[in-house]
Design a protein around this motif. Sequence first.
Motif, PDB file in Angstrom:
ATOM      1  N   SER A 275       3.978   4.473  -7.092  1.00  0.00           N
ATOM      2  CA  SER A 275       2.561   4.144  -6.969  1.00  0.00           C
ATOM      3  C   SER A 275       2.093   4.442  -5.551  1.00  0.00           C
ATOM      4  CB  SER A 275       2.334   2.657  -7.278  1.00  0.00           C
ATOM      5  OG  SER A 275       2.652   2.377  -8.621  1.00  0.00           O
ATOM      6  N   GLY A 276       0.942   5.095  -5.442  1.00  0.00           N
ATOM      7  CA  GLY A 276       0.392   5.424  -4.128  1.00  0.00           C
ATOM      8  C   GLY A 276       0.858   6.739  -3.557  1.00  0.00           C
ATOM      9  N   CYS A 277       1.651   7.518  -4.326  1.00  0.00           N
ATOM     10  CA  CYS A 277       2.169   8.787  -3.792  1.00  0.00           C
ATOM     11  C   CYS A 277       1.150   9.916  -3.854  1.00  0.00           C
ATOM     12  CB  CYS A 277       3.445   9.195  -4.524  1.00  0.00           C
ATOM     13  SG  CYS A 277       3.182   9.746  -6.227  1.00  0.00           S
ATOM     14  N   GLY A 278       0.048   9.722  -4.607  1.00  0.00           N
ATOM     15  CA  GLY A 278      -0.988  10.753  -4.660  1.00  0.00           C
ATOM     16  C   GLY A 278      -1.059  11.527  -5.962  1.00  0.00           C
ATOM     17  N   LYS A 279      -0.240  11.158  -6.943  1.00  0.00           N
ATOM     18  CA  LYS A 279      -0.210  11.938  -8.190  1.00  0.00           C
ATOM     19  C   LYS A 279      -1.510  11.802  -8.989  1.00  0.00           C
ATOM     20  CE  LYS A 279       2.593   8.380 -10.536  1.00  0.00           C
ATOM     21  NZ  LYS A 279       2.494   7.392  -9.441  1.00  0.00           N
ATOM     22  N   SER A 280      -2.060  10.583  -9.088  1.00  0.00           N
ATOM     23  CA  SER A 280      -3.327  10.402  -9.808  1.00  0.00           C
ATOM     24  C   SER A 280      -4.479  11.057  -9.059  1.00  0.00           C
ATOM     25  CB  SER A 280      -3.624   8.915 -10.019  1.00  0.00           C
ATOM     26  OG  SER A 280      -2.725   8.358 -10.961  1.00  0.00           O
ATOM     27  N   THR A 281      -4.452  10.979  -7.734  1.00  0.00           N
ATOM     28  CA  THR A 281      -5.486  11.629  -6.920  1.00  0.00           C
ATOM     29  C   THR A 281      -5.434  13.142  -7.117  1.00  0.00           C
ATOM     30  OG1 THR A 281      -5.330   9.866  -5.269  1.00  0.00           O
ATOM     31  CG2 THR A 281      -6.415  11.900  -4.582  1.00  0.00           C
ATOM     32  N   THR A 282      -4.227  13.689  -7.268  1.00  0.00           N
ATOM     33  CA  THR A 282      -4.085  15.126  -7.550  1.00  0.00           C
ATOM     34  C   THR A 282      -4.803  15.479  -8.844  1.00  0.00           C
ATOM     35  OG1 THR A 282      -1.947  15.225  -6.404  1.00  0.00           O
ATOM     36  CG2 THR A 282      -2.431  16.977  -7.988  1.00  0.00           C
ATOM     37  N   GLY A 283      -4.552  14.710  -9.893  1.00  0.00           N
ATOM     38  CA  GLY A 283      -5.201  14.969 -11.178  1.00  0.00           C
ATOM     39  C   GLY A 283      -6.705  14.854 -11.098  1.00  0.00           C
ATOM     40  N   ARG A 284      -7.189  13.842 -10.412  1.00  0.00           N
ATOM     41  CA  ARG A 284      -8.639  13.615 -10.314  1.00  0.00           C
ATOM     42  C   ARG A 284      -9.313  14.675  -9.448  1.00  0.00           C
ATOM     43  NH1 ARG A 284     -10.236   7.943 -11.412  1.00  0.00           N
ATOM     44  NH2 ARG A 284      -8.560   7.064 -12.659  1.00  0.00           N
ATOM     45  N   THR A 285      -8.573  15.221  -8.486  1.00  0.00           N
ATOM     46  CA  THR A 285      -9.139  16.296  -7.662  1.00  0.00           C
ATOM     47  C   THR A 285      -9.181  17.596  -8.455  1.00  0.00           C
ATOM     48  OG1 THR A 285      -8.247  15.230  -5.673  1.00  0.00           O
ATOM     49  CG2 THR A 285      -8.947  17.520  -5.461  1.00  0.00           C
TER      50      THR A 285
ATOM     51  N   ILE B 276      -5.527  16.553 -18.649  1.00  0.00           N
ATOM     52  CA  ILE B 276      -4.814  15.790 -17.629  1.00  0.00           C
ATOM     53  C   ILE B 276      -4.629  14.380 -18.174  1.00  0.00           C
ATOM     54  CG2 ILE B 276      -4.894  14.863 -15.284  1.00  0.00           C
ATOM     55  CD1 ILE B 276      -6.668  17.265 -14.534  1.00  0.00           C
ATOM     56  N   ALA B 277      -3.389  13.989 -18.377  1.00  0.00           N
ATOM     57  CA  ALA B 277      -3.075  12.652 -18.880  1.00  0.00           C
ATOM     58  C   ALA B 277      -2.603  11.807 -17.699  1.00  0.00           C
ATOM     59  CB  ALA B 277      -2.004  12.735 -19.958  1.00  0.00           C
ATOM     60  N   ASP B 278      -3.472  10.918 -17.232  1.00  0.00           N
ATOM     61  CA  ASP B 278      -3.193  10.132 -16.024  1.00  0.00           C
ATOM     62  C   ASP B 278      -2.559   8.793 -16.407  1.00  0.00           C
ATOM     63  OD1 ASP B 278      -3.087   9.071 -13.521  1.00  0.00           O
ATOM     64  OD2 ASP B 278      -5.232   8.715 -13.315  1.00  0.00           O
ATOM     65  N   GLU B 279      -1.241   8.744 -16.376  1.00  0.00           N
ATOM     66  CA  GLU B 279      -0.475   7.552 -16.762  1.00  0.00           C
ATOM     67  C   GLU B 279      -0.968   6.994 -18.101  1.00  0.00           C
ATOM     68  OE1 GLU B 279       1.668   5.385 -14.401  1.00  0.00           O
ATOM     69  OE2 GLU B 279       1.039   6.064 -12.437  1.00  0.00           O
ATOM     70  N   PRO B 280      -0.996   7.808 -19.147  1.00  0.00           N
ATOM     71  CA  PRO B 280      -1.624   7.396 -20.409  1.00  0.00           C
ATOM     72  C   PRO B 280      -0.868   6.332 -21.188  1.00  0.00           C
ATOM     73  CG  PRO B 280      -0.494   9.478 -20.709  1.00  0.00           C
ATOM     74  CD  PRO B 280      -0.404   9.161 -19.242  1.00  0.00           C
TER      75      PRO B 280
ATOM     76  N   VAL C  39       7.899  16.309  -8.363  1.00  0.00           N
ATOM     77  CA  VAL C  39       8.105  14.984  -7.780  1.00  0.00           C
ATOM     78  C   VAL C  39       7.278  14.864  -6.506  1.00  0.00           C
ATOM     79  CG1 VAL C  39       9.805  13.343  -6.863  1.00  0.00           C
ATOM     80  CG2 VAL C  39      10.442  14.891  -8.733  1.00  0.00           C
ATOM     81  N   MET C  40       6.460  13.815  -6.409  1.00  0.00           N
ATOM     82  CA  MET C  40       5.617  13.616  -5.234  1.00  0.00           C
ATOM     83  C   MET C  40       6.096  12.426  -4.407  1.00  0.00           C
ATOM     84  SD  MET C  40       1.645  14.453  -6.233  1.00  0.00           S
ATOM     85  CE  MET C  40       1.151  14.304  -4.509  1.00  0.00           C
ATOM     86  N   TYR C  41       5.940  12.567  -3.097  1.00  0.00           N
ATOM     87  CA  TYR C  41       6.296  11.489  -2.163  1.00  0.00           C
ATOM     88  C   TYR C  41       5.282  11.487  -1.025  1.00  0.00           C
ATOM     89  CZ  TYR C  41       8.943   8.728   1.240  1.00  0.00           C
ATOM     90  OH  TYR C  41       9.327   7.762   2.156  1.00  0.00           O
ATOM     91  N   PHE C  42       4.509  10.407  -0.911  1.00  0.00           N
ATOM     92  CA  PHE C  42       3.500  10.261   0.134  1.00  0.00           C
ATOM     93  C   PHE C  42       2.632  11.509   0.299  1.00  0.00           C
ATOM     94  CE2 PHE C  42       5.836   6.495   1.256  1.00  0.00           C
ATOM     95  CZ  PHE C  42       4.864   5.655   1.787  1.00  0.00           C
ATOM     96  N   GLY C  43       2.056  11.973  -0.807  1.00  0.00           N
ATOM     97  CA  GLY C  43       1.110  13.078  -0.769  1.00  0.00           C
ATOM     98  C   GLY C  43       1.718  14.456  -0.784  1.00  0.00           C
ATOM     99  N   LYS C  44       3.042  14.541  -0.678  1.00  0.00           N
ATOM    100  CA  LYS C  44       3.731  15.830  -0.659  1.00  0.00           C
ATOM    101  C   LYS C  44       4.456  16.067  -1.980  1.00  0.00           C
ATOM    102  CE  LYS C  44       3.333  17.102   3.823  1.00  0.00           C
ATOM    103  NZ  LYS C  44       2.738  18.402   4.267  1.00  0.00           N
ATOM    104  N   LEU C  45       4.493  17.318  -2.404  1.00  0.00           N
ATOM    105  CA  LEU C  45       5.325  17.716  -3.531  1.00  0.00           C
ATOM    106  C   LEU C  45       6.695  18.060  -2.961  1.00  0.00           C
ATOM    107  CD1 LEU C  45       5.061  18.169  -6.617  1.00  0.00           C
ATOM    108  CD2 LEU C  45       4.586  20.569  -6.119  1.00  0.00           C
TER     109      LEU C  45
ATOM    110  N   VAL D 297      -6.280   8.854   5.561  1.00  0.00           N
ATOM    111  CA  VAL D 297      -5.256   8.742   4.526  1.00  0.00           C
ATOM    112  C   VAL D 297      -5.093  10.105   3.864  1.00  0.00           C
ATOM    113  CG1 VAL D 297      -4.611   7.648   2.356  1.00  0.00           C
ATOM    114  CG2 VAL D 297      -5.800   6.317   4.115  1.00  0.00           C
ATOM    115  N   LYS D 298      -3.904  10.684   3.983  1.00  0.00           N
ATOM    116  CA  LYS D 298      -3.619  11.987   3.390  1.00  0.00           C
ATOM    117  C   LYS D 298      -3.037  11.766   1.988  1.00  0.00           C
ATOM    118  CE  LYS D 298      -2.890  14.272   7.835  1.00  0.00           C
ATOM    119  NZ  LYS D 298      -1.971  15.098   8.653  1.00  0.00           N
ATOM    120  N   ALA D 299      -3.933  11.493   1.032  1.00  0.00           N
ATOM    121  CA  ALA D 299      -3.504  11.164  -0.328  1.00  0.00           C
ATOM    122  C   ALA D 299      -2.798  12.336  -0.999  1.00  0.00           C
ATOM    123  CB  ALA D 299      -4.706  10.721  -1.158  1.00  0.00           C
ATOM    124  N   VAL D 300      -3.324  13.536  -0.782  1.00  0.00           N
ATOM    125  CA  VAL D 300      -2.695  14.773  -1.272  1.00  0.00           C
ATOM    126  C   VAL D 300      -2.639  15.717  -0.079  1.00  0.00           C
ATOM    127  CG1 VAL D 300      -2.833  16.685  -2.905  1.00  0.00           C
ATOM    128  CG2 VAL D 300      -3.653  14.422  -3.595  1.00  0.00           C
TER     129      VAL D 300
END
Length: 313
Positions: free
Chosen positions: A45-55, A174-178, A224-230, A23-26
């Motif tokens: 949801s699932g595009c990788g934006k939260s994973t980007t922040g956590r990474t 980093i505010a993750d969907e606050p 704007v992110m789409y399936f792991g891509k900016l 799975v290529k999250a980012v």
Amino acid sequence: MAEKLLEVQNLKQYFNSGKSNMVKAVDNISFDIFKGETLGLVGESGCGKSTTGRTIIRLYEATEGNVLFNGENVHGKKSKKELKQFNRKMQMIFQDPSASLNSKMKVSDVIAEGIDIHGLAKSKKDRMERVYELLETVGLNREHANRYPHEFSGGQRQRIGIARALAVEPDFIIADEPISALDVSIQAQVVNLMKKLQKEKGLTYLFIAHDLSMVKYISDRIGVMYFGKLVELTTAEELYRNPIHPYTQSLLSAIPLPDPDYERTRVRKTYDPSKHKVQPGEEMEFREVKPGHFVMCSKEEFENYQKQYTATV
């Protein structure tokens, strides 16, 4: 020229799912965040934006790529002292305040946890004064210090989460969907609080969300992110006025407006990734179509976008 605080360079975050499924999250994204600005990061949801922040904040170790914070690489081998200093300068506000606050701890201890870890208080009295000041900073009362998180509303709990993040005097949050777990009536209050704190304390934000209207309100620039891509990155005003990538156009077309006449005639655009034309051996690239406006596109698309831009200048 504004000073870069964070540089994300070709960041990848891949996860193994089963024996052979990756799975290529980012997937190979790059962007900068400048001191004092808010960069909004949006997508489904699932595009990788939260994973980007956590990474970025090292909750996940990057698969590949670099994250530079104040010119220093976040990932890789770090001493305990280096990690401790990094954790003080970069904090996170989580999506669900109920889950992110320890229900067994009093609010005073929740907020002061970072103060204790970093030894920021000179005495118990100083510790409590800091807690009281933080509570008042986020719009709560010092009497709230002796209560437990479950005694508060969702909006109040998120204010406690913000106070906890501020306790160690960070430069970057980093505010993750606050605001996604909050009532609509409370969302604006929390966003206004964040804008006020940014102005007073010189904070820099990465604001992750899927609500484009709220992201526009708080952000200087939006990615704007789409399936792991900016797929697109530019100023908030430019993105709304002149969205270039078809996926961005589809997102904006879905935003409802309080206008019955507009809603009756609104046409929703759908994004079909198969329509992108890529020559054999060519890959989609993140290209600067016009100053400060970047789009993921093929060479042919890039040339067409530039022709359209030139025609409007």
